[in-house]
Scaffold this motif. Structure first.
Motif, PDB file in Angstrom:
ATOM      1  N   GLN A 172       0.847  -1.191   0.000  1.00 43.38           N
ATOM      2  CA  GLN A 172       0.000   0.000   0.000  1.00 43.38           C
ATOM      3  C   GLN A 172       0.881   1.239   0.000  1.00 43.38           C
ATOM      4  OE1 GLN A 172      -2.504  -0.771   3.501  1.00 43.38           O
ATOM      5  NE2 GLN A 172      -4.167  -1.328   2.099  1.00 43.38           N
ATOM      6  N   LEU A 173       0.582   2.162  -0.898  1.00 44.82           N
ATOM      7  CA  LEU A 173       1.362   3.382  -1.074  1.00 44.82           C
ATOM      8  C   LEU A 173       0.457   4.593  -0.942  1.00 44.82           C
ATOM      9  CD1 LEU A 173       3.345   2.155  -4.203  1.00 44.82           C
ATOM     10  CD2 LEU A 173       4.326   2.483  -1.930  1.00 44.82           C
ATOM     11  N   GLN A 174       0.955   5.607  -0.277  1.00 50.85           N
ATOM     12  CA  GLN A 174       0.221   6.870  -0.134  1.00 50.85           C
ATOM     13  C   GLN A 174       1.205   7.996  -0.405  1.00 50.85           C
ATOM     14  OE1 GLN A 174      -1.228   8.212   3.828  1.00 50.85           O
ATOM     15  NE2 GLN A 174      -3.266   8.021   2.890  1.00 50.85           N
ATOM     16  N   GLN A 175       0.908   8.801  -1.417  1.00 49.15           N
ATOM     17  CA  GLN A 175       1.855   9.818  -1.856  1.00 49.15           C
ATOM     18  C   GLN A 175       1.409  11.198  -1.403  1.00 49.15           C
ATOM     19  OE1 GLN A 175       2.974   9.467  -5.948  1.00 49.15           O
ATOM     20  NE2 GLN A 175       3.877  11.514  -6.051  1.00 49.15           N
ATOM     21  N   GLY A 176       2.326  11.933  -0.732  1.00 48.57           N
ATOM     22  CA  GLY A 176       2.091  13.316  -0.370  1.00 48.57           C
ATOM     23  C   GLY A 176       2.892  14.243  -1.261  1.00 48.57           C
ATOM     24  N   ASP A 177       2.945  15.516  -0.884  1.00 49.88           N
ATOM     25  CA  ASP A 177       3.671  16.495  -1.713  1.00 49.88           C
ATOM     26  C   ASP A 177       5.165  16.202  -1.733  1.00 49.88           C
ATOM     27  OD1 ASP A 177       1.329  17.787  -2.285  1.00 49.88           O
ATOM     28  OD2 ASP A 177       1.521  19.252  -0.660  1.00 49.88           O
ATOM     29  N   ASP A 178       5.717  15.790  -0.597  1.00 49.76           N
ATOM     30  CA  ASP A 178       7.160  15.555  -0.544  1.00 49.76           C
ATOM     31  C   ASP A 178       7.503  14.285   0.233  1.00 49.76           C
ATOM     32  OD1 ASP A 178       6.461  16.386   1.926  1.00 49.76           O
ATOM     33  OD2 ASP A 178       7.942  17.999   2.080  1.00 49.76           O
ATOM     34  N   PHE A 179       6.573  13.320   0.224  1.00 49.65           N
ATOM     35  CA  PHE A 179       6.831  12.071   0.936  1.00 49.65           C
ATOM     36  C   PHE A 179       5.989  10.946   0.343  1.00 49.65           C
ATOM     37  CE2 PHE A 179       3.157  13.849   3.043  1.00 49.65           C
ATOM     38  CZ  PHE A 179       2.345  12.745   3.269  1.00 49.65           C
ATOM     39  N   ILE A 180       6.397   9.727   0.652  1.00 56.28           N
ATOM     40  CA  ILE A 180       5.636   8.523   0.312  1.00 56.28           C
ATOM     41  C   ILE A 180       5.475   7.718   1.587  1.00 56.28           C
ATOM     42  CG2 ILE A 180       5.582   6.379  -1.018  1.00 56.28           C
ATOM     43  CD1 ILE A 180       7.585   7.753  -2.948  1.00 56.28           C
ATOM     44  N   ARG A 181       4.256   7.317   1.877  1.00 59.28           N
ATOM     45  CA  ARG A 181       4.013   6.395   2.980  1.00 59.28           C
ATOM     46  C   ARG A 181       3.775   5.001   2.395  1.00 59.28           C
ATOM     47  NH1 ARG A 181      -0.626   7.473   6.375  1.00 59.28           N
ATOM     48  NH2 ARG A 181       0.531   6.643   8.153  1.00 59.28           N
ATOM     49  N   TYR A 182       4.233   3.978   3.093  1.00 60.34           N
ATOM     50  CA  TYR A 182       4.121   2.622   2.556  1.00 60.34           C
ATOM     51  C   TYR A 182       3.988   1.613   3.686  1.00 60.34           C
ATOM     52  CZ  TYR A 182       9.128   2.604   3.669  1.00 60.34           C
ATOM     53  OH  TYR A 182      10.330   2.701   4.316  1.00 60.34           O
ATOM     54  N   ARG A 183       3.302   0.517   3.393  1.00 62.40           N
ATOM     55  CA  ARG A 183       3.198  -0.605   4.324  1.00 62.40           C
ATOM     56  C   ARG A 183       2.686  -1.822   3.559  1.00 62.40           C
ATOM     57  NH1 ARG A 183      -2.304   0.337   8.006  1.00 62.40           N
ATOM     58  NH2 ARG A 183      -3.801   0.085   6.283  1.00 62.40           N
ATOM     59  N   TRP A 184       2.839  -3.014   4.172  1.00 60.17           N
ATOM     60  CA  TRP A 184       2.325  -4.248   3.588  1.00 60.17           C
ATOM     61  C   TRP A 184       0.944  -4.573   4.143  1.00 60.17           C
ATOM     62  CZ3 TRP A 184       4.281  -6.012  -0.594  1.00 60.17           C
ATOM     63  CH2 TRP A 184       5.651  -5.981  -0.842  1.00 60.17           C
ATOM     64  N   LYS A 185       0.097  -5.074   3.298  1.00 62.00           N
ATOM     65  CA  LYS A 185      -1.165  -5.695   3.694  1.00 62.00           C
ATOM     66  C   LYS A 185      -1.068  -7.155   3.251  1.00 62.00           C
ATOM     67  CE  LYS A 185      -6.158  -5.488   2.865  1.00 62.00           C
ATOM     68  NZ  LYS A 185      -7.229  -4.829   2.056  1.00 62.00           N
ATOM     69  N   ALA A 186      -1.085  -8.092   4.221  1.00 55.88           N
ATOM     70  CA  ALA A 186      -0.845  -9.503   3.892  1.00 55.88           C
ATOM     71  C   ALA A 186      -1.562 -10.401   4.890  1.00 55.88           C
ATOM     72  CB  ALA A 186       0.651  -9.797   3.903  1.00 55.88           C
ATOM     73  N   ASP A 187      -1.632 -11.693   4.550  1.00 51.66           N
ATOM     74  CA  ASP A 187      -2.248 -12.669   5.447  1.00 51.66           C
ATOM     75  C   ASP A 187      -1.374 -12.967   6.652  1.00 51.66           C
ATOM     76  OD1 ASP A 187      -4.666 -13.669   3.739  1.00 51.66           O
ATOM     77  OD2 ASP A 187      -2.955 -13.692   2.382  1.00 51.66           O
ATOM     78  N   VAL A 188      -0.064 -12.962   6.458  1.00 50.55           N
ATOM     79  CA  VAL A 188       0.870 -13.252   7.525  1.00 50.55           C
ATOM     80  C   VAL A 188       0.891 -12.081   8.505  1.00 50.55           C
ATOM     81  CG1 VAL A 188       3.302 -13.637   8.093  1.00 50.55           C
ATOM     82  CG2 VAL A 188       2.286 -14.776   6.112  1.00 50.55           C
ATOM     83  N   VAL A 189       0.679 -12.366   9.779  1.00 49.00           N
ATOM     84  CA  VAL A 189       0.695 -11.329  10.809  1.00 49.00           C
ATOM     85  C   VAL A 189       2.095 -10.725  10.895  1.00 49.00           C
ATOM     86  CG1 VAL A 189       0.370 -10.863  13.267  1.00 49.00           C
ATOM     87  CG2 VAL A 189      -1.141 -12.487  12.085  1.00 49.00           C
ATOM     88  N   ASN A 190       2.148  -9.383  10.967  1.00 48.27           N
ATOM     89  CA  ASN A 190       3.421  -8.659  11.045  1.00 48.27           C
ATOM     90  C   ASN A 190       4.327  -8.978   9.854  1.00 48.27           C
ATOM     91  OD1 ASN A 190       2.692  -7.481  13.544  1.00 48.27           O
ATOM     92  ND2 ASN A 190       3.408  -9.306  14.642  1.00 48.27           N
ATOM     93  N   PHE A 191       3.718  -9.101   8.681  1.00 46.13           N
ATOM     94  CA  PHE A 191       4.481  -9.396   7.466  1.00 46.13           C
ATOM     95  C   PHE A 191       5.505  -8.294   7.203  1.00 46.13           C
ATOM     96  CE2 PHE A 191       5.073  -9.139   2.815  1.00 46.13           C
ATOM     97  CZ  PHE A 191       5.530 -10.427   2.579  1.00 46.13           C
ATOM     98  N   LYS A 192       6.680  -8.723   6.765  1.00 47.39           N
ATOM     99  CA  LYS A 192       7.725  -7.779   6.385  1.00 47.39           C
ATOM    100  C   LYS A 192       8.521  -8.358   5.232  1.00 47.39           C
ATOM    101  CE  LYS A 192      10.823  -9.564  10.007  1.00 47.39           C
ATOM    102  NZ  LYS A 192      11.680  -9.221  11.161  1.00 47.39           N
TER     103      LYS A 192
END
Length: 548
Positions: free
Chosen positions: A481-501
């Motif tokens: 999952q990506l979220q773009q701002g004016d001068d930044f990008i936020r990101y994280r995983w959405k997955a079945d595995v708990v605490n996926f990395k």
């Protein structure tokens, strides 16, 4: 291995083709029967002994489509054993089971045979039984997609016979412990066929003998461990020619009218071997040699006697499974089925639930060959292209103990998983060293998925276990999952595995950046508004989602 009953539809340019993957007994269902358990589980009647050798002595009659003969089964006794389980399809007839001159009593249940010894065999001893039988083995209506004998004829009207039994079971034509966890250390096949025909089996040719009854016996011997479904007969009016790669004998058995085509097509074997030796290590069965044998069905990885039926075409019967054009540069059956000599034949999964150890690695060898011949960029494009054959609707790993494979995604999702782990390593020298070391460490062994996962995980400081769990034990892909701002990008995983990395590489304004993404939101400061943001999808097989 060829190929499960799950149909995977692929679009190849304008051509639509359906690919069936290997013969499956369990096929991802959940209503397992007692027959499934008898075949797939390990109980004392199986674990109390370790098979050492099979010696098959058979007569094959093409007219009646029947076989008659025996299997001398040698074994070591691991625990005191009053009862032994062997597997043998219930449509086949048992004539007798002999032990030290005594005709043993037995009971049949589905495709299992429970043999009762007059006195329990003692732990630590070596022994043997001779199992006499006859019958008309199951016929494969559409080999290799279903298991059984193929009773065919060549263009000249000569009998042309093959067998493909992976998944369905070698016990459809000879009695054995039909479980991948136990391989005989060697096998001998003395196969009698009508005069004028030849039988080609695994290993080295021992000789032929005219039996004086219209039949000639052809004898072959394997001196390496071999899994049951690889033990094989190929009967036809064959022509033989040979070659060498380094110290490895290359032998080819083809129909006479295809001899010149074969001599040209099989030249691909030597560059393939050069590539595989470099990237995967030496051919694991040099003492048994390497053979390609022309068969009346598409192909199968029969150890040291690889079945070839690709009609001397490039690609998969002239088609490119990747849709990129790269798959038409080479003969799919030669490369894929030979790759199984390393992964599936030398390294074998203990339970067929872990068959991705065979199929994911072997599908990855396709891209290995491409990289050797045409470079890494083409290999990555091919790997990405074969994703069109992945469904992501069922897990790669099946259920244990009931003779059930996982989904057909074990092939190309498995290959993409390996390609992605290479990208996570981000160090090709480390990757190839680890790959070769894996092949050497588990040579001629039966292993579990956990063995494989631990091996590749231990070679890097990055924790790969969440990656293996998501891709092998869950059907969906992880979503970045990506979220773009004016001068930044936020990101994280959405997955079945708990605490996926999992690390992932993204391209930001033509610069590749590694995100060490987890299930928690993180930020990457860009300093300015972006023109371009994309995942490196040549190396990472994931889904992505823009969050507003």
């Amino acid at each position: 291995m060829w190929y499960t009953q799950n149909k995977i539809i692929c679009i190849l340019l304008i051509l639509t083709c359906s690919i069936n993957y290997a013969q499956v007994v369990g096929d991802n269902h959940s209503n397992y029967t007692e027959a499934d358990t008898l075949r797939g589980s390990l109980r004392p009647e199986r674990t109390n002994y370790d098979v050492q050798k099979y010696h098959l002595k058979l007569k094959v009659d093409p007219e009646t489509k029947s076989i008659t003969g025996s299997n001398l089964i040698s074994f070591s006794v691991k625990e005191n054993m009053p009862v032994m389980q062997l597997d043998f399809f219930e449509n086949m007839q048992i004539d007798s089971i002999m032990h030290n001159g005594i005709d043993l009593k037995y009971e049949r249940k589905y495709n299992a045979v429970f043999i009762n010894f007059e006195k329990a065999l003692s732990k630590g001893t070596s022994d043997s039984i001779e199992f006499y039988y006859h019958g008309k083995p199951k016929v494969a209506e559409n080999a290799p997609w279903d298991g059984g004998f193929v009773w065919s004829q060549d263009k000249d009207g000569n009998p042309w016979i093959g067998v493909a039994v992976q998944g369905t079971g070698a016990s459809l034509w000879y009695p054995n412990k039909d479980h991948q966890s136990d391989e005989p250390e060697e096998a001998q096949l003395d196969i009698a066929v009508p005069n004028g025909l030849m039988n080609v089996s695994n290993g080295r040719f021992l000789g032929e003998k005219n039996l004086g009854n219209g039949y000639t016996e052809w004898s072959w011997k394997v001196v390496s461990p071999i899994n049951n479904y690889n033990i094989m007969i190929n009967i036809g009016n064959y022509e033989h020619f040979s070659d060498k790669f380094q110290d490895l004998d290359l032998d080819y058995y083809v129909l006479p009218y295809n001899l010149e085509k074969a001599k040209k097509q099989f030249e691909e074997v030597k560059p393939m071997m050069a590539c595989f030796y470099d990237k995967m290590g030496p051919y694991p069965f040099e003492e048994d040699g390497y053979k390609l044998v022309e068969t009346p069905y598409l192909g199968m990885e029969h150890q040291s006697a690889v079945a070839y039926g690709n009609k001397y075409l490039k690609g998969y019967l002239g088609n490119d499974l990747s849709g990129t054009g790269i798959g038409l540069k080479w003969d799919f059956i030669i490369i894929h089925e030979s790759g199984h000599e390393w992964y599936g034949n030398s390294i074998t999964s203990k339970d067929i639930a872990d068959m991705w150890i065979h199929e994911g690695f072997t599908s990855y060898t396709e891209s290995i060959f491409i990289e050797c011949e045409w470079g890494k960029e083409d290999a990555l494009k091919y790997i990405r292209g074969i994703r069109q054959n992945i469904s992501n609707t069922a897990t790669i790993i099946g259920e244990y103990g009931v003779n059930a494979e996982g989904s057909g995604d074990m092939y190309y999702k498995g290959a993409n998983l390996l390609n992605m782990i290479r990208s996570i390593y981000d160090n090709d020298e480390l990757w190839w060293d680890t790959f070769r070391d894996y092949t050497k460490t588990f040579r001629h062994q039966t292993i579990t998925s956990a063995d494989t996962e631990d091996f590749f995980n231990n070679a890097t400081e990055i924790d790969l276990q969440p990656v293996f769990d998501q891709y092998l034990r869950h059907a969906p892909l992880p979503v970045l999952q990506l979220q773009q701002g004016d001068d930044f990008i936020r990101y994280r995983w959405k997955a079945d595995v708990v605490n996926f990395k999992m690390p992932v590489d993204v391209i930001i304004d033509e610069e590749e950046i590694r995100f060490n993404a987890t299930s928690e939101w993180q930020s990457y400061e860009t300093g300015e508004e972006l023109d371009e943001l994309e995942v490196n999808d040549l190396e990472f097989y994931i889904e992505s989602e823009i969050i507003k």
